[in-house]
Structure formats: structure tokens, C-alpha cells
Design a protein around this motif. Structure first.
Motif, PDB file in Angstrom:
ATOM      1  N   ARG A  45     -18.857  -9.815  36.974  1.00  0.00           N
ATOM      2  CA  ARG A  45     -18.760  -9.323  35.589  1.00  0.00           C
ATOM      3  C   ARG A  45     -17.614 -10.002  34.858  1.00  0.00           C
ATOM      4  N   ALA A  46     -16.482 -10.199  35.530  1.00  0.00           N
ATOM      5  CA  ALA A  46     -15.347 -10.863  34.895  1.00  0.00           C
ATOM      6  C   ALA A  46     -15.705 -12.297  34.505  1.00  0.00           C
ATOM      7  N   SER A  47     -16.438 -12.992  35.371  1.00  0.00           N
ATOM      8  CA  SER A  47     -16.818 -14.365  35.056  1.00  0.00           C
ATOM      9  C   SER A  47     -17.776 -14.412  33.875  1.00  0.00           C
TER      10      SER A  47
ATOM     11  N   LEU B 150     -18.629 -17.474  45.963  1.00  0.00           N
ATOM     12  CA  LEU B 150     -17.457 -16.594  45.855  1.00  0.00           C
ATOM     13  C   LEU B 150     -16.206 -17.388  45.486  1.00  0.00           C
TER      14      LEU B 150
ATOM     15  N   ARG C 167     -24.694  -2.855  39.189  1.00  0.00           N
ATOM     16  CA  ARG C 167     -23.621  -3.733  39.674  1.00  0.00           C
ATOM     17  C   ARG C 167     -22.966  -4.508  38.538  1.00  0.00           C
TER      18      ARG C 167
ATOM     19  N   GLU D 274     -20.300  -2.529  36.732  1.00  0.00           N
ATOM     20  CA  GLU D 274     -19.050  -2.286  37.436  1.00  0.00           C
ATOM     21  C   GLU D 274     -18.098  -3.469  37.284  1.00  0.00           C
ATOM     22  N   PRO D 275     -16.794  -3.200  37.291  1.00  0.00           N
ATOM     23  CA  PRO D 275     -15.843  -4.318  37.260  1.00  0.00           C
ATOM     24  C   PRO D 275     -15.899  -5.106  38.562  1.00  0.00           C
ATOM     25  N   GLY D 276     -15.707  -6.384  38.474  1.00  0.00           N
ATOM     26  CA  GLY D 276     -15.724  -7.233  39.656  1.00  0.00           C
ATOM     27  C   GLY D 276     -15.758  -8.694  39.247  1.00  0.00           C
ATOM     28  N   PRO D 277     -15.765  -9.605  40.217  1.00  0.00           N
ATOM     29  CA  PRO D 277     -15.689 -11.036  39.895  1.00  0.00           C
ATOM     30  C   PRO D 277     -16.886 -11.547  39.095  1.00  0.00           C
TER      31      PRO D 277
ATOM     32  N   LEU E  30     -14.094 -16.671  42.120  1.00  0.00           N
ATOM     33  CA  LEU E  30     -12.737 -16.152  42.267  1.00  0.00           C
ATOM     34  C   LEU E  30     -11.648 -17.117  41.832  1.00  0.00           C
TER      35      LEU E  30
END
Length: 90
Positions: free
Chosen positions: A36-38, A81, A28, A31-34, A85
Motif C-alpha cells: 500500500r505504501a508503494s 519484497l 489487504r 491495510e497499511p504495509g509495503p 522495501l
């Protein structure tokens, strides 16, 4: 004898579940997502970790079958979340 076998089986199952969970988390995070971005932006994860720790404590202290546990984890999910986000920096 049966009790010791049951305890050993539970330990083996616990180990297998922990290994599978570690592998799942590693996949997980790749994978790209919130989340990983954070992490890539070096944002503080203190709030997220703190809410999860408090949720674990509340779950441990709650009576079995308590509906409050569902509300607690729902609030934690919404808070975490929203934090991930909205781009808050810590």
C-alpha cells in the motif's frame, strides 16, 4: 451426467475462490504495509507484475512436481519484497 455435474461444481468453486480472493486483496490493500505504501507513493509496479507474470509462465511450462517452481517463486518473492522495501522508483 456425473462429468457435467463435476464440471459445474468445479466452475462454481472456481467462482467462489475468485470472489474470496478479490475480497481478500481488497482487505489487504486497505491495510497499511509495503504494498500500500508503494502504491501511495505512485511507485512503478512494473517489476513486481513482470516477475509474477514470468513466474506464472514458468509454472505453466514446468513439469509436474518440479522443484524448480519452488525456487522460481522463492526468487520472485525475495526480488519483489526487496523492490517494495528499498524504495526504488520506476
Amino acid at each position: 451426467m456425473s462429468e457435467s455435474m463435476d464440471a459445474r461444481m468445479r466452475d462454481e468453486i472456481d467462482d467462489q475462490v475468485a470472489e474470496a480472493f478479490d475480497a481478500y486483496l481488497a482487505d489487504r490493500l486497505a491495510e497499511p504495509g509495503p504494498l500500500r505504501a508503494s502504491l501511495a507513493r505512485r511507485r512503478s509496479t512494473g517489476l513486481v507484475l513482470g516477475t509474477v507474470a514470468l513466474g506464472a509462465l514458468a509454472t505453466a511450462l514446468a513439469p509436474d512436481g518440479s522443484a524448480a517452481v519452488c525456487w522460481i517463486w522463492g526468487a520472485i518473492a525475495v526480488t519483489d519484497l526487496a523492490w517494495l522495501l528499498t524504495g526504488h522508483r520506476g
